[in-house]
Design an enzyme around this catalytic site. Sequence first.
Site, PDB file in Angstrom:
ATOM      1  N   ARG A 132       0.987  -1.215   0.069  1.00 60.03           N
ATOM      2  CA  ARG A 132       0.118  -0.261   0.000  1.00 60.03           C
ATOM      3  C   ARG A 132       0.739   1.290   0.008  1.00 60.03           C
ATOM      4  NH1 ARG A 132      -2.351  -3.917   2.679  1.00 60.03           N
ATOM      5  NH2 ARG A 132      -4.742  -4.320   2.399  1.00 60.03           N
ATOM      6  N   HIS A 152       2.922 -12.540  -4.922  1.00 61.81           N
ATOM      7  CA  HIS A 152       1.803 -12.650  -4.010  1.00 61.81           C
ATOM      8  C   HIS A 152       1.294 -14.208  -4.084  1.00 61.81           C
ATOM      9  CE1 HIS A 152      -1.528 -11.541  -1.684  1.00 61.81           C
ATOM     10  NE2 HIS A 152      -1.412 -10.201  -1.921  1.00 61.81           N
ATOM     11  N   GLU A 180       5.122 -12.480   1.264  1.00 60.14           N
ATOM     12  CA  GLU A 180       5.595 -11.749   0.408  1.00 60.14           C
ATOM     13  C   GLU A 180       6.793 -10.752   0.803  1.00 60.14           C
ATOM     14  OE1 GLU A 180       2.002  -9.300  -0.475  1.00 60.14           O
ATOM     15  OE2 GLU A 180       1.000 -10.547   0.787  1.00 60.14           O
TER      16      GLU A 180
END
Length: 347
Positions: A82, A181, A312
């Site tokens: 993010r 991912h 990740e």
Amino acid sequence: MASLKFTEKVFGTLCDGTECRLFTISNGTMSFSCTDYGCTLTSIIIPSKNKKVDALMGCSTLADCVTSMSSYGTVVGRFANRIGGAKFTLNGTIYNLCDNDGGNTLHGGYDRYEKKVYSARKIKTKNGLGVEFTRFSPDGEQLMPGNVQLKIIYTLNEKNELTLEYFAQTDRPTPVNLTNHAYFNIKGYDGGSVEDLELKLNSSNYVEVDQHCIPTGKINSVKDNPDFDFTQGKLIGKDIKNVGIGYDHAFCVDGYDGSIKSFGVLKDNDAKVSMEVLTTLPAVQIYTANHAEGAVGKNGYVHHAHDAVCLESEDYPDAPNHENFPNCIVTPEKPYHSVTVYKFGFN
């Protein structure tokens, strides 16, 4: 590398007529498959209890990969995770990004790397036999600055090490944070909850986030927050109910200095299967598939929350907006290179 074998076949055709390929590399004990659509890892086949299981949650077909927005096994960038407020400032310029996550940018916004087709070729390196993917990401893609040439290499060796290597070269400063991912369940994608798997991490600290999973800027000690303390090893489910709907946090790699470090080990103690994660990156996002409830996966299997765990490897989330975080800015003079290894063990 005598036991390593490479096969290639058609995976499917996109609506514009582009044919995508599926590549499989085997070492006689385990194998993995990947496609040039999104550099997607589609399966990792491992031995478990005298049978073979597929350790990746994901999609069975190319069509499913196209429609899924869960990033199953895909390459994520230009900035994974993010970016708070869907913007950042670099060298005095404010860059406003796609808001696809409640006011924030997640995994690059709407124009995702995972939905691109990459050039692919068979490759043999010191890390084993595998596939090299390349793609040009133009200036302005995802509203990011700079032209970026990407190279991503997946290889398997005879030591059951799956190596993921990432390269990026740019013509102007830009944030780069690349990861895969993959949703792991070493019991098999249809093995149910991962809460009974043991996780041990070489991570003394984690990145504190707010209710929207955006970093506050603080780095917290796991010793002060035992729900996040995996340093001695514990079942994933032991404290999971104390952290909301599950883990979705960046854990800091102890001793980070840019060299390859062992971050942690995921174990199925019943089947005597393990997966060690090693990386050159400063953090690993632990995500326990909190939003998987009702998702239809491979062969029609219906998943539930916590049916997989993502590990990740990455830079800190929202790093462009925090000067105290490790630097994520790539320049023409300082290209991007990272290595992550998933090392499987079978006893």
